[in-house]
Design an enzyme around this catalytic site. Sequence first.
Site, PDB file in Angstrom:
ATOM      1  N   HIS A  49      48.352  38.557  49.603  1.00 30.26           N
ATOM      2  CA  HIS A  49      49.595  39.283  49.327  1.00 30.26           C
ATOM      3  C   HIS A  49      50.295  39.670  50.631  1.00 30.26           C
ATOM      4  O   HIS A  49      49.975  40.708  51.210  1.00 30.26           O
ATOM      5  CB  HIS A  49      49.275  40.548  48.530  1.00 30.26           C
ATOM      6  CG  HIS A  49      48.510  40.295  47.268  1.00 30.26           C
ATOM      7  ND1 HIS A  49      47.150  40.064  47.256  1.00 30.26           N
ATOM      8  CD2 HIS A  49      48.918  40.227  45.977  1.00 30.26           C
ATOM      9  CE1 HIS A  49      46.753  39.871  46.008  1.00 30.26           C
ATOM     10  NE2 HIS A  49      47.804  39.954  45.215  1.00 30.26           N
ATOM     11  N   HIS A 285      55.110  38.792  46.817  1.00 32.84           N
ATOM     12  CA  HIS A 285      54.078  39.770  46.435  1.00 32.84           C
ATOM     13  C   HIS A 285      52.671  39.183  46.578  1.00 32.84           C
ATOM     14  O   HIS A 285      51.807  39.780  47.218  1.00 32.84           O
ATOM     15  CB  HIS A 285      54.268  40.269  44.995  1.00 32.84           C
ATOM     16  CG  HIS A 285      53.033  40.933  44.464  1.00 32.84           C
ATOM     17  ND1 HIS A 285      52.764  42.251  44.668  1.00 32.84           N
ATOM     18  CD2 HIS A 285      51.956  40.423  43.802  1.00 32.84           C
ATOM     19  CE1 HIS A 285      51.581  42.543  44.142  1.00 32.84           C
ATOM     20  NE2 HIS A 285      51.070  41.451  43.605  1.00 32.84           N
ATOM     21  N   GLU A 432      40.630  62.770  31.709  1.00 29.99           N
ATOM     22  CA  GLU A 432      39.268  62.324  32.011  1.00 29.99           C
ATOM     23  C   GLU A 432      39.220  61.349  33.184  1.00 29.99           C
ATOM     24  O   GLU A 432      38.343  61.430  34.046  1.00 29.99           O
ATOM     25  CB  GLU A 432      38.630  61.697  30.768  1.00 29.99           C
ATOM     26  CG  GLU A 432      38.433  62.670  29.598  1.00 29.99           C
ATOM     27  CD  GLU A 432      39.718  62.953  28.808  1.00 29.99           C
ATOM     28  OE1 GLU A 432      40.720  62.242  29.023  1.00 29.99           O
ATOM     29  OE2 GLU A 432      39.716  63.892  27.991  1.00 29.99           O
ATOM     30  N   HIS A 494      35.709  60.869  16.930  1.00 34.10           N
ATOM     31  CA  HIS A 494      34.916  61.636  17.892  1.00 34.10           C
ATOM     32  C   HIS A 494      33.447  61.214  17.934  1.00 34.10           C
ATOM     33  O   HIS A 494      32.649  61.846  18.620  1.00 34.10           O
ATOM     34  CB  HIS A 494      35.016  63.132  17.579  1.00 34.10           C
ATOM     35  CG  HIS A 494      36.318  63.730  18.003  1.00 34.10           C
ATOM     36  ND1 HIS A 494      37.517  63.181  17.646  1.00 34.10           N
ATOM     37  CD2 HIS A 494      36.608  64.810  18.784  1.00 34.10           C
ATOM     38  CE1 HIS A 494      38.498  63.907  18.179  1.00 34.10           C
ATOM     39  NE2 HIS A 494      37.960  64.891  18.871  1.00 34.10           N
TER      40      HIS A 494
HETATM   41  C1  TPP Z   1      45.112  48.546  37.187  1.00 34.50           C
HETATM   42  C2  TPP Z   1      45.759  47.320  37.719  1.00 34.50           C
HETATM   43  N1  TPP Z   1      46.601  46.622  36.945  1.00 34.50           N
HETATM   44  C3  TPP Z   1      47.151  45.480  37.408  1.00 34.50           C
HETATM   45  C4  TPP Z   1      46.882  45.007  38.644  1.00 34.50           C
HETATM   46  C5  TPP Z   1      47.467  43.683  39.143  1.00 34.50           C
HETATM   47  N2  TPP Z   1      48.512  43.983  40.148  1.00 34.50           N
HETATM   48  C6  TPP Z   1      48.259  43.916  41.450  1.00 34.50           C
HETATM   49  S1  TPP Z   1      49.561  44.441  42.363  1.00 34.50           S
HETATM   50  C7  TPP Z   1      50.499  44.724  40.981  1.00 34.50           C
HETATM   51  C8  TPP Z   1      51.857  45.338  41.060  1.00 34.50           C
HETATM   52  C9  TPP Z   1      52.421  45.275  42.401  1.00 34.50           C
HETATM   53  O1  TPP Z   1      53.515  46.110  42.574  1.00 34.50           O
HETATM   54  P1  TPP Z   1      53.500  47.131  43.777  1.00 34.50           P
HETATM   55  O2  TPP Z   1      52.432  48.091  43.562  1.00 34.50           O
HETATM   56  O3  TPP Z   1      54.879  47.657  43.885  1.00 34.50           O
HETATM   57  O4  TPP Z   1      53.136  46.266  45.051  1.00 34.50           O
HETATM   58  P2  TPP Z   1      54.126  45.311  45.850  1.00 34.50           P
HETATM   59  O5  TPP Z   1      54.520  44.206  44.936  1.00 34.50           O
HETATM   60  O6  TPP Z   1      55.279  46.138  46.258  1.00 34.50           O
HETATM   61  O7  TPP Z   1      53.289  44.817  46.968  1.00 34.50           O
HETATM   62  C10 TPP Z   1      49.785  44.396  39.843  1.00 34.50           C
HETATM   63  C11 TPP Z   1      50.344  44.522  38.486  1.00 34.50           C
HETATM   64  C12 TPP Z   1      46.001  45.771  39.437  1.00 34.50           C
HETATM   65  N3  TPP Z   1      45.646  45.401  40.654  1.00 34.50           N
HETATM   66  N4  TPP Z   1      45.479  46.922  38.962  1.00 34.50           N
END
Ligand code: TPP
Length: 691
Positions: A49, A285, A432, A494
């Site tokens: 990334h 990304h 939680e 529950h």
């Molecule tokens: C709980 C979770 N859901 C989904 C993902 C997959 N995932 C990795 S980065 C991302 C979103 C990225 O957006 P951002 O946080 O704005 O990072 P940027 O693209 O700006 O680097 C997703 C959905 C993950 N790592 N963790």
Amino acid sequence: MKKNHYLCGYFDYQQLILRKMNDRKVMNHAADNIRILAASMVEKAKSGHPGGAMGGADFINVLYSEFLEYDPENPSWEGRDRFFLDPGHMAPMLYSELALIGKFTIDELKELRQWGSPTTGHPELNVSRGIENTSGPLGQGHVYAVGAAMAAKFLAARTGNPVFEKETIYTYISDGGIEEEISQGAGRVAGFLGLNNLIMFYDSNDIQLSTECKAVTTEDTAMKYKAWGWKVIEINGNDCEQIRKALTEAKAEEKRPTIIIGKCVMGKGARKDDNSSYERNCKTHGAPLGGDAYKNTLINLGADPENPFVIFDDVKELYANRAHELKGIMTKNYAEENAWAKANPEKAAKMKDWFAGKAPVVNWNAIIQKDGDATRNASATVLSALAEQVENMVCASADLSNSDKTDGFLKKTHAFVNGDFSGAFFQAGVAELTMACCCIGMALHGGVVAACGTFFVFSDYMKPAIRMAALMEVPVKFIWTHDAFRVGEDGPTHEPVEQEAQIRLMEKMKNHSGKNSMLVLRPADAQETTEAWKLALENTTSPTGLIFSRQNIAKLPAGNDYSQADKGAYIVSGSDENPDVILVASGSEVSTLVAGAELLRKDGMKVRIVSAPSEGLFRSQSKEYQESVIFSGSKVFGMTAGLPVTLLGLVGTNGKIFGMESFGFSAPYKVLDEKLGFNGENVYNQVKSMF
Ligand SMILES: Cc1ncc(C[n+]2csc(CCOP(=O)(O)OP(=O)(O)O)c2C)c(N)n1
Ligand SMILES: [Mg+2]
């Protein structure tokens, strides 16, 4: 809880003078250096990334070259500032920065995401390398920071060691973390508790994985954090001077946590193959820039695409200067800490043990349990002793302290409140996952034994954190009560059924140290509960789950040797020699087996009863021991209030398991026991049908 206005102002003024030495040109060059390294790592790995890392480079450079205080020679020094990364996909940014401070070599950067490389796909906890947490599941990382900030406040109050008062917890969050539900809990808790030692940088680049942020949200994030009681600073996140000013203001804040919302440019400096801008583009990304786009980007950032893995001379100098400054800062810190240690030798010795992660010394023999008590009450009895004897323990509950019986602990102390961390209880509110992550954060900080309670059925809400605790090998204690359908009147929502099987999967999974990734204990009566708690506190290398009953449980037969619980499964007292059948269970079902055994014996059968609080622990014993408890070829019957599969590993495919096959039902628990067959007669009938 900054001590002194004048001193604090003086300190910041000095820092500002020092910071003036780093002019914009070298700071921008350093940030570009990080961008170049991050893009090149991903390019070489053909995976990763680059975009987010390139946008966040300016912040991380300012943080590490001017603010973060730590001892490069002693990375685990307990009073260090800590940096918790939330978006693990920005690993290349962190590794590049850590290469600038000498924690990773250039060759290691070249090995991103390869087998055996320390530059793993997402960062993995490694304090000696400067990585304070494993990150990847968005949202959790910044909540560990909230927990760590609580731990620093707690330790400051408990020990009086001035270094905890000065410590700052930094965290970095991205759009994904802000969107994750857990940020609601963290935002509320940090604001409520006034964690002014917490500074969160929000990389607000308006881009996420598959869309622009505007495709999913129109929220006013600044307003949201203000509403939770945070100080909010909005800046251009790629401007080193604005970042520096914001961090200086945040450090001076005396009452609130700070969020610095930095508008960052995704893929800053990136160019496409036709040399047009590749900034603010989702495509950067999670994929290498690729071919000519990569080359154009590197040239645009002032690098040689043929030789990209370089730290520029002026950047080396910037960080050499910082290393020199840190020596001075650390000399002062050590002097203050040593003066405190000299004046408080007992506390200082204790603190060393706490940070070494030693199991606390507890007078277990003095804990007297009431025969036939519910194991949640027995847990309260233990917690009450722990509150008095384990000075560095923090217990939490998600608004159930009087039901999950963590109030046994609470009655001996008081809850954290804004500005006062002299207590040892964390009222997490109904959250939680947040609570679990805060406890993990306390454990990651070190020096604290963290435990948290809720109903077992809601362990579902904590599972992502439990998994991370297991992966990171942090010894958080999870207290789960209301362990079965015997919750009764509250009905199936529950009543846990499949939860025990789920959680015990973690016992069956190994961590990277080759040990069970979790210890899960479901004691059979009040006395065995004390043993379970002892095992939990002695387990300093993985998380422990403790599963307790809501209802009373008859005491195991007289003379039972509870110390054998440390083998995971053992023969309960009063069992017969050369048994015709072995009956196995955990928790309250063991006493149901005892009732069934009485009936079977009347028929002349020889019966052995095995209490198995932890299958994982049992399978870690010698083959001989295992064979001595449940021998090959024996007839085995298991009873569980969970799914039958819960006991499959112990009973084997040739035995018989009686368990719950469906969701539970709403009725008084004694009625449910009868209707569902959890009684001595049914044990008798089930076993008889095996012959
Ligand atoms: C709980 C979770 N859901 C989904 C993902 C997959 N995932 C990795 S980065 C991302 C979103 C990225 O957006 P951002 O946080 O704005 O990072 P940027 O693209 O700006 O680097 C997703 C959905 C993950 N790592 N963790
Ligand atoms: Mg983003």
